[in-house]
Design a protein around this motif. Structure first.
Motif, mmCIF file in Angstrom:
data_model
loop_
_atom_site.group_PDB
_atom_site.id
_atom_site.type_symbol
_atom_site.label_atom_id
_atom_site.label_comp_id
_atom_site.label_asym_id
_atom_site.label_seq_id
_atom_site.Cartn_x
_atom_site.Cartn_y
_atom_site.Cartn_z
ATOM 1 N N UNK A 282 0.845 -1.202 0.000
ATOM 2 C CA UNK A 282 0.000 0.000 0.000
ATOM 3 C C UNK A 282 0.876 1.247 0.000
ATOM 4 N N UNK A 283 0.230 2.403 -0.268
ATOM 5 C CA UNK A 283 0.993 3.651 -0.269
ATOM 6 C C UNK A 283 1.474 4.000 1.135
ATOM 7 N N UNK A 284 0.728 3.605 2.150
ATOM 8 C CA UNK A 284 1.168 3.888 3.518
ATOM 9 C C UNK A 284 2.344 2.994 3.897
ATOM 10 N N UNK A 285 2.328 1.736 3.469
ATOM 11 C CA UNK A 285 3.468 0.859 3.735
ATOM 12 C C UNK A 285 4.725 1.382 3.037
ATOM 13 N N UNK A 287 5.308 4.543 2.223
ATOM 14 C CA UNK A 287 5.717 5.820 2.806
ATOM 15 C C UNK A 287 6.294 5.648 4.204
ATOM 16 N N UNK A 288 5.645 4.825 5.017
ATOM 17 C CA UNK A 288 6.044 4.709 6.416
ATOM 18 C C UNK A 288 7.030 3.576 6.677
ATOM 19 N N UNK A 289 7.117 2.631 5.691
ATOM 20 C CA UNK A 289 7.933 1.445 5.931
ATOM 21 C C UNK A 289 7.100 0.370 6.600
ATOM 22 N N UNK A 290 7.474 -0.866 6.418
ATOM 23 C CA UNK A 290 6.697 -1.955 7.015
ATOM 24 C C UNK A 290 7.500 -3.245 6.926
ATOM 25 N N UNK A 291 6.967 -4.266 7.540
ATOM 26 C CA UNK A 291 7.520 -5.610 7.407
ATOM 27 C C UNK A 291 6.397 -6.520 6.922
ATOM 28 N N UNK A 292 6.635 -7.166 5.780
ATOM 29 C CA UNK A 292 5.609 -8.033 5.205
ATOM 30 C C UNK A 292 6.155 -9.454 5.122
ATOM 31 N N UNK A 293 5.260 -10.411 5.014
ATOM 32 C CA UNK A 293 5.634 -11.822 4.875
ATOM 33 C C UNK A 293 5.247 -12.288 3.477
ATOM 34 N N UNK A 311 9.970 3.499 -3.198
ATOM 35 C CA UNK A 311 9.296 3.926 -4.414
ATOM 36 C C UNK A 311 8.781 2.727 -5.209
ATOM 37 N N UNK A 312 7.771 3.011 -6.032
ATOM 38 C CA UNK A 312 7.221 1.975 -6.909
ATOM 39 C C UNK A 312 8.305 1.439 -7.857
ATOM 40 N N UNK A 313 8.415 0.124 -7.974
ATOM 41 C CA UNK A 313 9.412 -0.483 -8.860
ATOM 42 C C UNK A 313 10.736 -0.782 -8.183
ATOM 43 N N UNK A 314 10.869 -0.444 -6.903
ATOM 44 C CA UNK A 314 12.111 -0.700 -6.183
ATOM 45 C C UNK A 314 12.374 -2.208 -6.091
ATOM 46 N N UNK A 336 10.344 -7.177 -6.669
ATOM 47 C CA UNK A 336 10.012 -5.855 -7.206
ATOM 48 C C UNK A 336 8.780 -5.337 -6.482
ATOM 49 N N UNK A 337 8.908 -4.146 -5.897
ATOM 50 C CA UNK A 337 7.822 -3.560 -5.114
ATOM 51 C C UNK A 337 6.861 -2.811 -6.035
ATOM 52 N N UNK A 338 5.593 -3.162 -5.925
ATOM 53 C CA UNK A 338 4.545 -2.472 -6.682
ATOM 54 C C UNK A 338 3.660 -1.717 -5.684
ATOM 55 N N UNK A 339 3.745 -0.399 -5.721
ATOM 56 C CA UNK A 339 2.943 0.426 -4.818
ATOM 57 C C UNK A 339 1.559 0.594 -5.434
ATOM 58 N N UNK A 340 0.553 0.076 -4.745
ATOM 59 C CA UNK A 340 -0.812 0.121 -5.245
ATOM 60 C C UNK A 340 -1.548 1.338 -4.701
ATOM 61 N N UNK A 341 -2.061 2.138 -5.589
ATOM 62 C CA UNK A 341 -2.841 3.320 -5.212
ATOM 63 C C UNK A 341 -4.311 2.916 -5.147
ATOM 64 N N UNK A 342 -4.964 3.150 -4.017
ATOM 65 C CA UNK A 342 -6.375 2.744 -3.902
ATOM 66 C C UNK A 342 -7.254 3.500 -4.884
ATOM 67 N N UNK A 343 -8.195 2.781 -5.459
ATOM 68 C CA UNK A 343 -9.131 3.406 -6.405
ATOM 69 C C UNK A 343 -10.395 3.911 -5.724
ATOM 70 N N UNK A 344 -10.663 3.400 -4.527
ATOM 71 C CA UNK A 344 -11.827 3.848 -3.760
ATOM 72 C C UNK A 344 -11.389 4.183 -2.348
ATOM 73 N N UNK A 345 -11.828 5.343 -1.876
ATOM 74 C CA UNK A 345 -11.478 5.784 -0.521
ATOM 75 C C UNK A 345 -12.745 6.177 0.238
ATOM 76 N N UNK A 346 -12.722 5.908 1.531
ATOM 77 C CA UNK A 346 -13.818 6.384 2.382
ATOM 78 C C UNK A 346 -13.663 7.885 2.596
#
Length: 376
Positions: A282-285, A287-293, A311-314, A336-346
């Motif tokens: 996600x864009x927040x992951x 921007x802020x950094x994260x740990x994923x499995x 950044x996207x494509x890293x 390869x990191x793909x940053x997904x931009x949400x298409x729907x937001x609350x």
């Protein structure tokens, strides 16, 4: 009728080398030989014309005379005279075709009785077989064992591969008198070919085996286990000795060649010893950094740290989670990191992002990025 220029006949330039002249003659000799064109007077005339041209241009002295004086200068020298060309000229042509009696081996069914196979193998070795084996991407990376089933010729148990019934044997072929070949004349040529009665063996079976009808072999279904090494590449050939067809007359078995075909994986790709995949965040992951499995190719769960500001494509790397290589090592796994931009937001999410935009500021006049940077 005026004779054609010898260089034109052979399709070469006047300054052609001897090798070029040989190649030109060989091509025409095979194309127009009388045995390949029975009853064709035009082909026979072209064959004689090419032979006459070669007989002159392959002889340094005759070629020099011809270059200076043309056809007239060769009269009385055994070429270009009333009798056409000199048949004795063929005595020196072995350098073109090796054994000249086998010039047209491919046209008339083979050379003499001493049949051979490529690589110096004896003619009684069985044929090698091919098997195309499709395996999964994962099995290609980590190796596996695969069972293959195919039909092959096996030595007849009843006659032990000889083709002769018990107690009987072979006798000399009456057609070729044991030579394994017969000769036939065509004009000035004497051409050897395998004997049609004994197929070049020189002997025939007196009492054929009933089980194999004298062939010495029987078709049977074969099942074997093939070891696929780790890291095998698509198109790789695995040689399994003595698993091909049985040879005639009890000869040795040929080999089995297993060609590997690898099915594509839905997520992973390979470049030599390294593996590649793409993982969405996600864009927040980002921007802020994260740990994923993430799941590795072998289904092992891997922890991947996403640095803040990714950044996207890293491309991120996990060492030694790729393809096994010699020495017990492995290649690397690249994600390869793909940053997904949400298409729907609350509504709340939109408000929060608007606040972030206000705090960080937006660049309403961005500078283009070089495409070369995106390819790196």
């Amino acid at each position: 009728m005026a004779k054609r220029d010898y260089y034109e006949v052979l399709g070469v330039q006047k300054g052609a080398s001897k090798d070029e002249i040989k190649k030109g003659y060989r091509k025409l000799a095979i194309q127009y030989h009388p045995d390949k064109n029975p009853g064709d007077k035009t082909a026979e005339d072209k064959f004689k014309e090419a032979t006459e041209a070669y007989e002159v241009l392959s002889d340094d002295q005759k070629r020099q005379i011809y270059d200076q004086y043309g056809h007239a200068g060769l009269e009385g020298m055994g070429a270009g005279g009333p009798g056409g060309f000199d048949p004795n000229a063929f005595q020196g042509f072995e350098d073109i075709f090796g054994d000249f009696s086998g010039i047209f081996e491919n046209l008339f069914g083979g050379g003499g009785g001493g049949r051979r196979r490529s690589g110096g193998q004896s003619s009684n070795q069985g044929a090698s077989l091919r098997y195309d084996l499709q395996i999964s991407f994962k099995d290609a990376v980590y190796g596996t064992k695969a069972e293959v089933q195919y039909s092959r010729s096996e030595s007849c148990a009843a006659c032990k591969g000889t083709g002769a019934a018990g107690g009987s044997g072979r006798k000399m072929c009456s057609t070729c008198q044991g030579a394994g070949q017969v000769r036939r004349s065509s004009g000035f040529f004497s051409i050897a070919s395998p004997c049609p009665s004994c197929n070049g063996e020189g002997t025939i079976i007196e009492n054929p085996c009933r089980e194999c009808s004298g062939s010495g072999t029987q078709k049977k279904r074969q099942k074997i286990l093939v070891t696929i090494p780790a890291g095998v590449e698509d198109g790789k050939r695995i040689n399994i000795p003595r698993q091909g067809d049985a040879g005639p007359n009890g000869g040795p078995y040929g080999d089995l060649f297993v060609f590997i075909r690898i099915k594509p994986h839905p997520y992973f790709e390979r470049n030599e010893s390294d593996l590649y995949c793409a993982v969405p965040i996600s864009i927040t992951q980002a921007a802020l950094g994260a740990e994923v499995t993430i799941a590795a190719l072998d289904d092992k769960q891997l922890k991947l740290k996403i640095p803040a500001g990714t950044q996207n494509g890293k491309l991120l790397r996990i060492k030694e989670e790729g393809v096994p290589v010699q020495g017990g090592r492995k290649g690397d796994l690249y994600i390869k990191i793909i940053v997904q931009v949400p298409t729907k937001l609350s509504s709340k999410a939109k408000a929060l992002l608007a606040e972030v935009s206000s705090l960080e500021g937006e660049n309403s006049n961005p500078t283009p990025i070089a495409l070369s940077e995106l390819r790196s």
